[in-house]
Design a protein around this motif. Sequence first.
Motif, mmCIF file in Angstrom:
data_model
loop_
_atom_site.group_PDB
_atom_site.id
_atom_site.type_symbol
_atom_site.label_atom_id
_atom_site.label_comp_id
_atom_site.label_asym_id
_atom_site.label_seq_id
_atom_site.Cartn_x
_atom_site.Cartn_y
_atom_site.Cartn_z
ATOM 1 N N MET A 79 24.934 76.381 13.016
ATOM 2 C CA MET A 79 24.857 77.845 13.097
ATOM 3 C C MET A 79 25.964 78.405 13.990
ATOM 4 O O MET A 79 26.477 77.705 14.861
ATOM 5 C CB MET A 79 23.502 78.259 13.670
ATOM 6 N N PRO A 80 26.279 79.682 13.783
ATOM 7 C CA PRO A 80 27.203 80.331 14.708
ATOM 8 C C PRO A 80 26.584 80.427 16.111
ATOM 9 O O PRO A 80 25.370 80.347 16.271
ATOM 10 C CB PRO A 80 27.401 81.733 14.120
ATOM 11 N N ALA A 81 27.429 80.617 17.120
ATOM 12 C CA ALA A 81 26.985 80.605 18.521
ATOM 13 C C ALA A 81 25.862 81.601 18.790
ATOM 14 O O ALA A 81 24.914 81.294 19.509
ATOM 15 C CB ALA A 81 28.167 80.872 19.445
ATOM 16 N N ALA A 82 25.957 82.797 18.233
ATOM 17 C CA ALA A 82 24.926 83.816 18.475
ATOM 18 C C ALA A 82 23.575 83.379 17.922
ATOM 19 O O ALA A 82 22.533 83.593 18.559
ATOM 20 C CB ALA A 82 25.347 85.148 17.866
ATOM 21 N N MET A 83 23.578 82.744 16.758
ATOM 22 C CA MET A 83 22.321 82.269 16.160
ATOM 23 C C MET A 83 21.759 81.091 16.958
ATOM 24 O O MET A 83 20.545 80.973 17.122
ATOM 25 C CB MET A 83 22.540 81.852 14.705
ATOM 26 N N LYS A 84 22.638 80.224 17.447
ATOM 27 C CA LYS A 84 22.189 79.104 18.286
ATOM 28 C C LYS A 84 21.434 79.632 19.488
ATOM 29 O O LYS A 84 20.355 79.156 19.823
ATOM 30 C CB LYS A 84 23.382 78.283 18.772
ATOM 31 N N LYS A 85 22.040 80.609 20.138
ATOM 32 C CA LYS A 85 21.439 81.197 21.333
ATOM 33 C C LYS A 85 20.079 81.800 21.003
ATOM 34 O O LYS A 85 19.107 81.611 21.728
ATOM 35 C CB LYS A 85 22.380 82.260 21.916
ATOM 36 N N LEU A 86 19.993 82.504 19.876
ATOM 37 C CA LEU A 86 18.745 83.127 19.443
ATOM 38 C C LEU A 86 17.667 82.074 19.207
ATOM 39 O O LEU A 86 16.525 82.225 19.661
ATOM 40 C CB LEU A 86 18.973 83.956 18.175
ATOM 41 N N PHE A 87 18.018 80.985 18.524
ATOM 42 C CA PHE A 87 17.036 79.946 18.242
ATOM 43 C C PHE A 87 16.627 79.191 19.505
ATOM 44 O O PHE A 87 15.475 78.785 19.642
ATOM 45 C CB PHE A 87 17.546 78.979 17.164
ATOM 46 N N MET A 88 17.571 78.985 20.436
ATOM 47 C CA MET A 88 17.211 78.327 21.694
ATOM 48 C C MET A 88 16.237 79.195 22.491
ATOM 49 O O MET A 88 15.276 78.685 23.070
ATOM 50 C CB MET A 88 18.464 78.024 22.517
ATOM 51 N N ILE A 89 16.477 80.492 22.506
ATOM 52 C CA ILE A 89 15.556 81.402 23.202
ATOM 53 C C ILE A 89 14.204 81.410 22.507
ATOM 54 O O ILE A 89 13.152 81.391 23.160
ATOM 55 C CB ILE A 89 16.162 82.816 23.298
ATOM 56 N N PHE A 90 14.214 81.413 21.175
ATOM 57 C CA PHE A 90 12.972 81.377 20.407
ATOM 58 C C PHE A 90 12.156 80.129 20.764
ATOM 59 O O PHE A 90 10.936 80.211 20.964
ATOM 60 C CB PHE A 90 13.274 81.413 18.901
ATOM 61 N N ALA A 91 12.825 78.975 20.873
ATOM 62 C CA ALA A 91 12.124 77.730 21.230
ATOM 63 C C ALA A 91 11.505 77.836 22.622
ATOM 64 O O ALA A 91 10.377 77.379 22.844
ATOM 65 C CB ALA A 91 13.091 76.546 21.161
ATOM 66 N N GLU A 92 12.218 78.456 23.546
ATOM 67 C CA GLU A 92 11.681 78.619 24.903
ATOM 68 C C GLU A 92 10.489 79.580 24.910
ATOM 69 O O GLU A 92 9.518 79.362 25.631
ATOM 70 C CB GLU A 92 12.767 79.116 25.863
ATOM 71 N N GLY A 150 19.209 80.902 31.804
ATOM 72 C CA GLY A 150 20.378 80.036 31.662
ATOM 73 C C GLY A 150 21.030 80.145 30.299
ATOM 74 O O GLY A 150 22.265 80.123 30.181
ATOM 75 N N ILE A 151 20.225 80.271 29.256
ATOM 76 C CA ILE A 151 20.773 80.435 27.903
ATOM 77 C C ILE A 151 21.492 81.767 27.794
ATOM 78 O O ILE A 151 22.604 81.855 27.254
ATOM 79 C CB ILE A 151 19.645 80.323 26.846
ATOM 80 N N LEU A 152 20.885 82.826 28.317
ATOM 81 C CA LEU A 152 21.495 84.159 28.230
ATOM 82 C C LEU A 152 22.797 84.260 29.015
ATOM 83 O O LEU A 152 23.741 84.909 28.570
ATOM 84 C CB LEU A 152 20.503 85.224 28.707
ATOM 85 N N ILE A 156 23.395 77.276 30.098
ATOM 86 C CA ILE A 156 22.713 76.280 29.273
ATOM 87 C C ILE A 156 23.160 76.516 27.842
ATOM 88 O O ILE A 156 22.980 77.594 27.289
ATOM 89 C CB ILE A 156 21.175 76.395 29.382
ATOM 90 N N GLY A 157 23.732 75.463 27.233
ATOM 91 C CA GLY A 157 24.210 75.566 25.851
ATOM 92 C C GLY A 157 23.255 74.901 24.899
ATOM 93 O O GLY A 157 22.064 74.786 25.163
ATOM 94 N N SER A 158 23.774 74.396 23.798
ATOM 95 C CA SER A 158 22.921 73.817 22.768
ATOM 96 C C SER A 158 22.461 72.409 23.089
ATOM 97 O O SER A 158 21.509 71.930 22.513
ATOM 98 C CB SER A 158 23.637 73.822 21.415
ATOM 99 N N THR A 161 20.160 68.641 27.667
ATOM 100 C CA THR A 161 20.222 67.553 28.640
ATOM 101 C C THR A 161 19.782 68.022 30.006
ATOM 102 O O THR A 161 19.887 69.194 30.341
ATOM 103 C CB THR A 161 21.658 67.005 28.738
ATOM 104 N N ALA A 162 19.341 67.084 30.790
ATOM 105 C CA ALA A 162 18.916 67.387 32.158
ATOM 106 C C ALA A 162 20.110 67.870 32.981
ATOM 107 O O ALA A 162 19.982 68.781 33.785
ATOM 108 C CB ALA A 162 18.304 66.150 32.797
ATOM 109 N N ALA A 163 21.263 67.265 32.754
ATOM 110 C CA ALA A 163 22.454 67.667 33.519
ATOM 111 C C ALA A 163 22.825 69.113 33.225
ATOM 112 O O ALA A 163 23.222 69.861 34.107
ATOM 113 C CB ALA A 163 23.614 66.749 33.177
ATOM 114 N N GLU A 164 22.660 69.506 31.975
ATOM 115 C CA GLU A 164 22.991 70.874 31.597
ATOM 116 C C GLU A 164 22.051 71.873 32.248
ATOM 117 O O GLU A 164 22.480 72.898 32.755
ATOM 118 C CB GLU A 164 22.896 70.989 30.076
ATOM 119 N N ALA A 165 20.755 71.574 32.254
ATOM 120 C CA ALA A 165 19.787 72.482 32.880
ATOM 121 C C ALA A 165 20.029 72.553 34.377
ATOM 122 O O ALA A 165 19.840 73.609 34.990
ATOM 123 C CB ALA A 165 18.363 72.014 32.594
#
Length: 169
Positions: A79-92, A150-152, A156-158, A161-165
């Motif tokens: 997915m494009p970056a904006a959609m990735k961010k949206l889905f990551m937020i949705f999962a949270e 962090g996502i916003l 925190i990216g896609s 990982t623990a290191a990323e968080a």
Amino acid sequence: MNQLRNLLNKILEVLAGVSFLAMVILTCWQVFTRYVLGNASSWSEELVSYLFAWMALFGASIVVGERGHMNIPIVIDMMPAAMKKLFMIFAEVIACIFALVILIFGGVQITNLAMGQMTSSLGVPIGIFYVVMPISGALNIVYTILNIIGILNGTIGSGNTAAEAGKEA
């Protein structure tokens, strides 16, 4: 935010570690009393099972904080970056709702219900051992909020990982 996440991680790691150490010691005690003394210690077996639940729920909270929960990234990676961010937020948000409904609301209900029942060997209210559910739920909610922030803000990216968080500022 990073300081809060690190503090929670340290506290949970200590609690989960102490629970695990206590389980090992109590299990060794159980084996000793059963095979050496010939009289099994029933209270230690019961306490180990409750400590296991505490350790598992504290460990699950650590996993939520590290964004290590199960996922299938192949679809999101396309997915494009904006959609990735949206889905990551949705999962949270879904994880947060689960924590609120199941762990906090359900945990408070079962804790209150079980306060009138006593454990068979330890003689304490069972509800004391169920109180970990709302505690874990509250921790999960804090972690999901930190993850969304962090996502916003892009820390925190896609990658989950623990290191990323832990890189969150």
